[in-house]
Design an enzyme around this catalytic site. Structure first.
Site, PDB file in Angstrom:
ATOM      1  CD  GLU A  46       6.688  18.279  29.337  1.00 58.65           C
ATOM      2  OE1 GLU A  46       5.800  18.610  28.551  1.00 58.65           O
ATOM      3  OE2 GLU A  46       7.585  19.053  29.728  1.00 58.65           O
ATOM      4  NE  ARG A  48       9.714  18.359  24.939  1.00 61.48           N
ATOM      5  CZ  ARG A  48      10.400  19.493  24.756  1.00 61.48           C
ATOM      6  NH1 ARG A  48      10.396  20.417  25.698  1.00 61.48           N
ATOM      7  NH2 ARG A  48      11.038  19.726  23.630  1.00 61.48           N
ATOM      8  CD  GLU A  86       2.816  24.754  19.411  1.00 59.64           C
ATOM      9  OE1 GLU A  86       2.923  24.830  20.650  1.00 59.64           O
ATOM     10  OE2 GLU A  86       1.734  24.838  18.815  1.00 59.64           O
ATOM     11  CG  HIS A 143       4.829  25.580  23.885  1.00 58.71           C
ATOM     12  ND1 HIS A 143       3.905  24.587  23.648  1.00 58.71           N
ATOM     13  CD2 HIS A 143       5.267  25.402  25.155  1.00 58.71           C
ATOM     14  CE1 HIS A 143       3.803  23.829  24.720  1.00 58.71           C
ATOM     15  NE2 HIS A 143       4.608  24.305  25.647  1.00 58.71           N
ATOM     16  CE  LYS A 170       3.313  24.023  28.894  1.00 59.05           C
ATOM     17  NZ  LYS A 170       4.265  22.975  28.461  1.00 59.05           N
ATOM     18  NE  ARG A 213       9.867  29.459  33.352  1.00 62.69           N
ATOM     19  CZ  ARG A 213       9.528  28.483  32.506  1.00 62.69           C
ATOM     20  NH1 ARG A 213       8.904  27.418  32.979  1.00 62.69           N
ATOM     21  NH2 ARG A 213       9.810  28.561  31.224  1.00 62.69           N
ATOM     22  CD  GLN A 236      12.009  23.992  32.318  1.00 61.94           C
ATOM     23  OE1 GLN A 236      12.920  23.231  32.588  1.00 61.94           O
ATOM     24  NE2 GLN A 236      11.014  23.660  31.521  1.00 61.94           N
TER      25      GLN A 236
END
Length: 253
Positions: A46, A48, A86, A143, A170, A213, A236
């Protein structure tokens, strides 16, 4: 449920796929991060782009995108401008946000684009239409860094994303306690079993929610986010540790 195939990665079958974010500010930092990621357990990257210093200069953005594609080879790239409302790094007007995502899709250099589901229905549909016309998949996202909504509300939001034409709905929420994590997992199971005809991604953030996760294969979340270097969200895990746990769980199912 119909899996989503991006390059050689099939999202929605087997072990949840691992997506690793790049949050570099400069082109050099971005490519350096990509070099590290491509040697790890990551399935998807991803980018960002809200972290990128030149994101509002599309010529420079496209140049960096080309370098990123060259570095990552056949690894799928998810293009994400996370807005400040978000949890992202920058604010952006809706019109500019839609245009940026459409331009990114048209380059042919990315495989998926993230659009925030509550940008406005017309804005989301405009991005979806352009992306699909370019063969790019769409992740519709929401989010909440403050709380966890009710199970009913989480399911309604995921269903709305599906109705808007997103390939992968998501949602990420912040737990205030352990029960909030159970609410997120219950909503995931309900959506996956009763409503979803495509892959979904859900997570409960922070250390409290880290279990969410890891157990996507059980409850129905098709992709999870791990870090190589700097994380882009609280909770994460490292991508390699994540791969180990996901594989162990898969063997027991």
């Amino acid at each position: 449920m119909n899996p989503v195939k991006v390059r050689n990665v099939e999202i929605g079958t087997g072990i949840p796929k691992i997506c690793v974010p790049i949050v570099g500010v400069t082109k050099e930092e971005i490519i350096e991060a990509a070099e590290k990621i491509k040697t790890t357990a990551a399935d998807v990257v991803e980018w960002r782009v809200d972290w990128y210093e030149d994101i509002f200069d599309f010529g420079k953005t496209e140049d960096t995108m080309k370098a990123l594609r060259e570095t990552l080879g056949d690894m799928p790239i998810l293009f994400t401008f996370r807005t400040s409302k978000e949890g992202g790094e920058k604010a952006i007007e809706t019109e500019a946000y839609v245009e940026l995502n459409q331009k990114a899709a048209r380059t042919g250099l990315i495989d998926l684009v993230d659009v925030e589901a509550f940008t406005g229905d017309d804005a989301v549909k405009a991005v979806v239409e352009t992306a699909h016309g370019c063969g790019v998949k769409v992740v519709a996202s929401n989010h909440d860094f403050h709380k966890t909504s009710s199970q009913e509300e989480i399911v309604l939001r995921l269903r709305k994303m599906q109705d808007l034409g997103a390939d992968i709905p998501k949602i990420a929420v912040m737990p205030q306690n352990k029960k909030d994590v159970l609410t997120l997992l219950a909503a995931t199971e309900e959506m996956a079993e009763e409503y979803a005809d495509r892959p979904i991604i859900t997570m409960s953030m922070s250390g409290t929610g880290v279990i969410s996760r890891l157990c996507g294969e059980v409850f129905g979340s098709a992709l999870t986010f791990g870090a190589v270097g700097k994380a882009s969200a609280p909770g994460q895990m490292g991508a390699e540790d994540l791969r180990t746990v996901l594989t162990l769980l898969d063997k027991s199912l």
